[in-house]
Motif scaffolding. Structure first.
Motif, short mmCIF file in Angstrom:
data_model
loop_
_atom_site.label_atom_id
_atom_site.label_comp_id
_atom_site.label_asym_id
_atom_site.label_seq_id
_atom_site.Cartn_x
_atom_site.Cartn_y
_atom_site.Cartn_z
N LYS A 187 53.08 41.94 40.85
CA LYS A 187 52.56 42.60 39.66
C LYS A 187 51.23 43.25 40.00
O LYS A 187 50.52 42.82 40.92
N THR A 243 50.96 48.92 33.94
CA THR A 243 51.08 47.49 34.23
C THR A 243 52.50 47.21 34.69
O THR A 243 53.46 47.58 34.01
N GLU A 293 47.97 45.87 37.98
CA GLU A 293 47.44 46.60 36.83
C GLU A 293 46.59 47.75 37.35
O GLU A 293 45.71 47.55 38.17
N ASN A 300 55.05 44.07 36.04
CA ASN A 300 55.32 42.65 36.26
C ASN A 300 56.75 42.55 36.76
O ASN A 300 57.71 42.66 35.99
N GLU A 301 56.87 42.40 38.09
CA GLU A 301 58.16 42.41 38.77
C GLU A 301 58.91 43.70 38.47
O GLU A 301 58.49 44.77 38.88
#
Length: 629
Positions: free
Chosen positions: A352, A422, A354, A424-425
């Motif tokens: 992940k 962003t 950002e 996440n996986e």
């Protein structure tokens, strides 16, 4: 007279024509106000233009206009004239009285001051913070008279006194707990007519004084702040204690008193929310500060953008590993496990990340940001030739990179835009400017790990090895414009380049980096409603950006606009024809003027009228007759 040739620009980009030692609206220097300039004909020493050096100095103290962002100097085409302008640093000072505080750490500790002089009037205010359920704030005694403020219970504050007519007590009851370790304000007043007590914003409790009896409060003992007379003292913090307009110096007295410490801790529980954009609140004994080191922002509250202007061909590279770091050391260090992210590198296998930044440009195509790796993985944010934005992920597992095309608007329009990404996986969330966040998903065949990130590039990609053809094509001539607020996880590459820190050794720059906030605040136009938004789709499953067919509302609106334009053109043609017809067939007339006879020989117009007027003529003729008697 008129606008001066030199001015300075302050907050809100407003021009100001006053200088140090002067004030707003006064186009003078300090010597002009004091009438002691070198040349009395001028209002500044420097305006005299003498051969000797003169100076005008002073403080700019009107805070609504500060800070000074630039100074503009005109009228420079004067041979032999020289000038030097310097602007000192901005100095901000807090309210010492507001933060003057003391911590009472035992129930028997107290501070003592001279007797409170409040015979006919008393005005007492302070802030307190505690986790205890009761305790005396302050007390001052006389023979029989007294005045006292105390926390009677977790929800009650009491103000009691006696001026010789018997004890009087006013109690304020709070619907919520007052021992919540948050700051609460107490304001108590007493005069010959009435007494009152208020806590925070709760209703004011008032008690009228008796019409007869004693009115003077006669005290003799010292004023005790905290425990007194064997009573249970206050446990917690008191600050900004003012009695009849005088602030008591709690800190200075606490330095020499056992059981009491100067200042208060725990300010962050009440004011920590003012540290914005991920800034960390740091406790100080007399206040707090915001640690912005792990953010892309600066300033006392982490709200000042840190950015720079990039000229054509400029680039910045941030290496995720320190110079000279071996691959063995690289494998053993990660961003998430380190206590000092400025000197470490991102996790070698990122699941992940950002990313956030702001930019403005008028040139396309270009590469805004590129993250390379020691493998073939990469991430890029591009501006396509059309001016549209594209986010590109290549994490392996697929032949082609995964692209997110934002085709709803031209981003190369010179306006500031904000990008937040962003991942996440497999899930990716993208937000642009004020638009709602939009979710995307990597293909099932794609890997979910960003393996071995190597470097982050801004403005242009300078990388050895194979580069995607589109990246290579967009890489020339490079980005031209402004970038600010750039942050990848806990790394802020632009801030590391512009603010000397331990992370500065990771940065390499080609060209001269000029700091600028780029007007980074995005447009704050609220999203349009579905009824007026031409990009709105009826399908609830449609993803942003909108790539569907034009909808009926848009067609109807375009038709209405075209019809209105045609009507205006026809009306204009008709008006023109009417005007031409009137011009061609207008009536041609003559006019005749009657002028007095003899005007040619008369000396003036009045004389001509007199010569031609029969009344004047008759009078003259009568005067020429002769009569014989």
């Amino acid at each position: 007279e008129g606008n001066p040739y030199t001015w300075w620009v302050g907050k809100a980009n407003e021009k100001h024509y006053y200088w140090g030692g002067s004030g707003p609206g006064i186009q003078k220097c300090a010597c002009g106000i004091e009438r002691n300039c070198t040349d009395p004909k001028y209002y500044c020493n420097c305006d005299a233009d003498y051969k000797q050096w003169r100076k005008d100095t002073g403080m700019l103290s009107y805070k609504e206009h500060l800070p000074v962002s630039q100074v503009v100097v005109g009228d420079i085409d004067r041979p032999g004239s020289e000038a030097k302008i310097s602007v000192g640093p901005v100095r901000c000072q807090g309210d010492w009285n507001y933060w003057n505080a003391a911590s009472f750490i035992t129930s028997s500790s107290y501070l003592h001051f001279s007797t409170f002089q409040g015979e006919t009037s008393a005005d007492i205010s302070f802030y307190f913070k505690t986790s205890a359920s009761d305790g005396v704030f302050l007390e001052n005694l006389g023979n029989t008279d007294f005045i006292k403020l105390e926390l009677k219970s977790a929800t009650e504050v009491s103000f009691s006194f006696d001026v010789g007519n018997g004890p009087v007590e006013i109690v304020v009851r709070s619907p919520s707990q007052l021992n919540d370790d948050q700051w609460h304000r107490v304001n108590a007043e007493r005069n010959v007519k009435q007494a009152s007590l208020q806590v925070d914003q709760l209703p004011l409790e008032v008690r009228k004084a008796p019409t007869e009896g004693h009115t003077r409060l006669e005290l003799y003992s010292q004023l005790y702040v905290g425990a007194a007379g064997g009573q249970r003292g206050f446990l917690g913090c008191i600050r900004s204690l003012r009695m009849n307009g005088v602030t008591l110096d709690l800190e200075e007295r606490a330095k020499v008193t056992l059981g009491v410490k100067p200042g208060c801790s725990g300010h962050c529980t009440s004011y920590g929310m003012y540290c914005a954009n991920g800034g960390k609140c740091v406790e100080k004994y007399n206040g707090y500060s915001c640690d912005c080191s792990k953010t892309a922002y600066d300033g006392p509250f982490c709200i000042k953008d840190v950015g720079a202007f990039f000229e054509e061909g400029m680039w910045l590279r941030y290496n995720f590993h320190s110079p000279g770091t071996s691959m063995k050391d690289l494998v053993s260090r990660t961003l998430l496990s380190s206590t000092d992210p400025e000197t470490t590198v991102p996790d070698l296998n990122l699941n992940k990340e950002e990313l956030s930044f702001s930019f403005s440009t008028t040139k396309s195509p270009c590469v805004l940001l590129y993250i390379s790796s020691y493998t073939q993985d990469y991430m890029a944010v591009l501006v396509k030739p059309s001016g549209n934005l594209q986010i590109r992920y290549s994490l392996g597992g697929t032949r082609e990179p995964y692209n997110i095309d934002v085709d709803h608007r031209n981003m190369a329009n010179g306006q500031p835009h904000t990008v937040n990404i962003t991942r996440n996986e497999r899930n990716i969330v993208l937000q642009l400017d004020h638009y709602p966040p939009t979710s995307y998903s990597l293909p099932t065949a794609s890997d979910i790990q960003f393996n071995s990130p190597k470097a982050l590039f801004l403005g242009k990609v300078i990388e050895i090895g194979k580069i995607d053809q589109d990246i290579y094509k967009y890489n020339t001539p490079g980005f031209t414009g402004c970038l600010s607020r750039v942050q990848f996880n806990q790394i802020a590459p632009l801030k590391a380049a512009l603010r000397p820190t331990n992370a500065s050794s990771h940065v390499h720059i080609q060209g001269e980096l000029v700091e600028s906030n780029c007007g980074a605040s995005p447009l704050t136009i609220p999203p349009m409603s579905a009824a007026t938004d031409p990009w709105h789709l009826d399908s609830a499953s449609a993803d942003f950006p909108y790539n569907g067919q034009a909808i009926g509302d848009g067609v109807n609106r375009n038709s209405a606009i075209i019809g209105g334009v045609i009507a205006v053109v026809i009306f204009t043609i008709l008006c023109t024809l009417v005007f031409l017809i009137r011009y061609m067939f207008r009536h041609k007339g003559t006019y005749h003027t009657n002028e007095a006879k003899g005007a040619e020989s008369a000396e003036s117009a009045d004389a001509a009228i007199m010569n031609n007027d029969p009344n004047f003529t008759e009078t003259i003729d009568e005067s020429k007759k002769e009569w014989l008697i």
